[in-house]
Design an enzyme around this catalytic site. Structure first.
Site, PDB file in Angstrom:
ATOM      1  N   SER A 138       0.816  -1.219   0.000  1.00  0.00           N
ATOM      2  CA  SER A 138       0.000   0.000   0.000  1.00  0.00           C
ATOM      3  C   SER A 138       0.845   1.263   0.000  1.00  0.00           C
ATOM      4  O   SER A 138       0.349   2.344  -0.314  1.00  0.00           O
ATOM      5  CB  SER A 138      -0.938   0.012   1.218  1.00  0.00           C
ATOM      6  OG  SER A 138      -1.895  -1.017   1.136  1.00  0.00           O
ATOM      7  N   GLY A 185      -3.173   3.623  -4.294  1.00  0.00           N
ATOM      8  CA  GLY A 185      -3.814   4.330  -5.391  1.00  0.00           C
ATOM      9  C   GLY A 185      -5.161   4.928  -5.043  1.00  0.00           C
ATOM     10  O   GLY A 185      -5.668   4.823  -3.922  1.00  0.00           O
ATOM     11  N   CYS A 201      -9.402  -1.940   3.988  1.00  0.00           N
ATOM     12  CA  CYS A 201      -8.638  -0.805   3.482  1.00  0.00           C
ATOM     13  C   CYS A 201      -9.105  -0.416   2.073  1.00  0.00           C
ATOM     14  O   CYS A 201     -10.197   0.111   1.901  1.00  0.00           O
ATOM     15  CB  CYS A 201      -7.150  -1.114   3.545  1.00  0.00           C
ATOM     16  SG  CYS A 201      -6.118   0.369   3.488  1.00  0.00           S
ATOM     17  N   ASN A 230      -3.355   2.425   7.131  1.00  0.00           N
ATOM     18  CA  ASN A 230      -2.508   2.944   6.064  1.00  0.00           C
ATOM     19  C   ASN A 230      -3.416   3.332   4.910  1.00  0.00           C
ATOM     20  O   ASN A 230      -3.644   2.541   3.995  1.00  0.00           O
ATOM     21  CB  ASN A 230      -1.465   1.919   5.614  1.00  0.00           C
ATOM     22  CG  ASN A 230      -0.666   2.417   4.418  1.00  0.00           C
ATOM     23  OD1 ASN A 230      -0.730   3.594   4.072  1.00  0.00           O
ATOM     24  ND2 ASN A 230       0.080   1.529   3.788  1.00  0.00           N
ATOM     25  N   HIS A 274      -6.606  -2.423   9.274  1.00  0.00           N
ATOM     26  CA  HIS A 274      -5.936  -3.695   9.007  1.00  0.00           C
ATOM     27  C   HIS A 274      -6.093  -4.667  10.180  1.00  0.00           C
ATOM     28  O   HIS A 274      -5.313  -4.629  11.123  1.00  0.00           O
ATOM     29  CB  HIS A 274      -4.447  -3.463   8.763  1.00  0.00           C
ATOM     30  CG  HIS A 274      -4.159  -2.804   7.455  1.00  0.00           C
ATOM     31  ND1 HIS A 274      -3.706  -3.491   6.348  1.00  0.00           N
ATOM     32  CD2 HIS A 274      -4.274  -1.510   7.065  1.00  0.00           C
ATOM     33  CE1 HIS A 274      -3.553  -2.647   5.338  1.00  0.00           C
ATOM     34  NE2 HIS A 274      -3.888  -1.443   5.749  1.00  0.00           N
ATOM     35  N   GLU A 290      -5.374  -7.782  10.242  1.00  0.00           N
ATOM     36  CA  GLU A 290      -4.261  -8.732  10.335  1.00  0.00           C
ATOM     37  C   GLU A 290      -3.151  -8.179  11.219  1.00  0.00           C
ATOM     38  O   GLU A 290      -2.377  -8.919  11.815  1.00  0.00           O
ATOM     39  CB  GLU A 290      -3.725  -9.081   8.940  1.00  0.00           C
ATOM     40  CG  GLU A 290      -2.729  -8.107   8.358  1.00  0.00           C
ATOM     41  CD  GLU A 290      -3.371  -6.813   7.898  1.00  0.00           C
ATOM     42  OE1 GLU A 290      -2.650  -5.835   7.651  1.00  0.00           O
ATOM     43  OE2 GLU A 290      -4.612  -6.766   7.785  1.00  0.00           O
TER      44      GLU A 290
END
Length: 391
Positions: free
Chosen positions: A56, A238, A263, A305, A358, A360
């Site tokens: 990312s 992006g 995300c 993020n 996130h 994870e």
């Protein structure tokens, strides 16, 4: 070219220049050369190896707000992908030497090996405050030039902006691969790799899921060929407004197969449902972001993020999905407590949900790990319903 070397460290001089002309002088760190990207800051106190290898961060220059970086070195276990993705790296005070039993080499050696240009001995607090006030912007790091800051700033302004950039295809796998379930296999999930972190399919596999990781440009037909019990869309870089995967996701939602996104996947779910997305002033990056889960009423400390967000009603009340009645009602399920940004979506009439952060969580925290269990529960519920229909 004149060579400037710091007598104490032996490092050459380097310059960081933002597109607005603001310049910081420091010392070269990592590879020698020049690099460009979007300047963003990460507030994590640890987990720099996971940050560097997160896809990312493709085409971004990461400024670490924690002043002392590199203490634990680098190892071969904690990387989230096969390479470093950041375009450049900015730290204040790099560790002289790593001190950790798992360390296999220094952070700077890794940056040099992977040709990542960085800068150290920079006032990262002042730089972060400037980005907070002025917003994320293009930046360049130069460790081999005597050109003026004005000249360098002009070169920075010639670089592409993050808004309008389609980048997921540049970081995605080119071939499908499978991460097998650990223990007894319960379900099969098709995970579309938009910039997936290595820990994500591992977390699914730990719950008895065979994870088929597909390229970003996969079609709905290719997803169906996996015969999945559920579909997952990963994080990635992006502008979501440029992502062609939105139409594929609409087909997934219309098929009734359970969906979970994180995300970038959250942003794409928002767009598939008919909501807009927008670029945040400076985004959320780091492993200490507070989020309210409206389903449980709990506040989670989460890993983020992202520089874009979903534009949806934030009061938590269900609304009809703007994209059409077939998608039913949707509500904002999670909200960011620092700035009230949408951090999760929940569909009430179709089996789909997503979060902006996130779960994870490598290198932590682990407050949101339950979201993988929530996905498994959705898969089990849908599987039971499908069995009853067939009978």
């Amino acid at each position: 070219m004149t060579t400037h070397t710091d007598p104490l460290t032996g490092r050459g001089r380097a310059t960081l220049v933002l597109e607005d002309g603001t310049a910081f002088t420091g010392l070269a760190y990592g590879a020698i050369g020049e690099t460009y990207g979007e300047a963003v800051f990460s507030t994590g106190m640890t987990g720099y190896q996971e940050t560097l290898t997160d896809p990312s961060y493709h085409r971004q220059v990461v400024v670490m707000t924690a002043p002392h970086i590199g203490n634990t070195g680098v190892n071969d276990e904690d990387a989230e992908s096969g390479r470093i993705w950041v375009s450049g790296y900015v730290v204040r005070d790099p560790a002289l030497r790593p001190s950790n039993w798992r360390s296999q080499r220094t952070l700077e050696d890794e940056l040099v090996e992977q040709e990542i240009v960085g800068i150290c001995d920079v006032d990262t607090r002042a730089l972060t405050r400037h980005l907070r006030e002025s917003g994320a912007m293009r930046v360049g790091i130069f460790s081999h030039t005597d050109e003026s800051a004005e000249t360098l700033a002009q070169r920075v302004r010639e670089q592409p902006q993050m808004a309008g950039s389609e980048l997921a295809s540049e970081v995605s796998t080119k071939e499908t691969y499978v991460v097998p379930a650990q223990g007894d296999r319960r379900f099969t999930v098709a995970a579309v790799d938009l910039g997936i972190k290595g820990m994500t399919p591992r977390r699914l596999a730990e719950r008895g899921i065979d994870v088929h990781v597909l390229p970003a440009d996969c079609t709905f037909d290719q997803i169906q060929q996996v015969n999945p019990d559920g579909v997952f869309f990963s994080n990635g870089p992006g502008d979501p407004s440029t992502a062609p995967q939105v139409e594929v996701l609409r087909q997934v939602l219309e098929s009734g197969v359970p969906f979970f996104g994180i995300c970038f996947g959250n942003q794409l779910l928002g767009r598939a449902l008919g909501f807009g997305t927008y670029k945040l002033k400076y985004g959320h990056r780091g492993i200490n972001q507070p989020v309210l889960d409206r389903t449980t009423g709990k506040v989670e400390v989460t890993a983020h993020n992202h520089g874009f967000a979903v534009d949806a009603p934030r009061d938590g009340e269900p609304v009809q999905a703007p994209a059409g009645e077939q998608f039913g009602r949707v509500r904002v399920s999670h909200i960011g407590l620092n700035d009230n940004v949408v951090e999760g979506l929940e569909c009430l009439d179709i089996p789909a949900f997503s979060v902006q952060y996130h779960p994870e969580a490598a290198a932590g925290p682990h407050d949101a790990a339950y979201l993988f269990d929530r996905f498994v529960e959705l898969l089990a519920k849908h599987s039971t319903s499908k069995t009853k229909e067939n009978n």
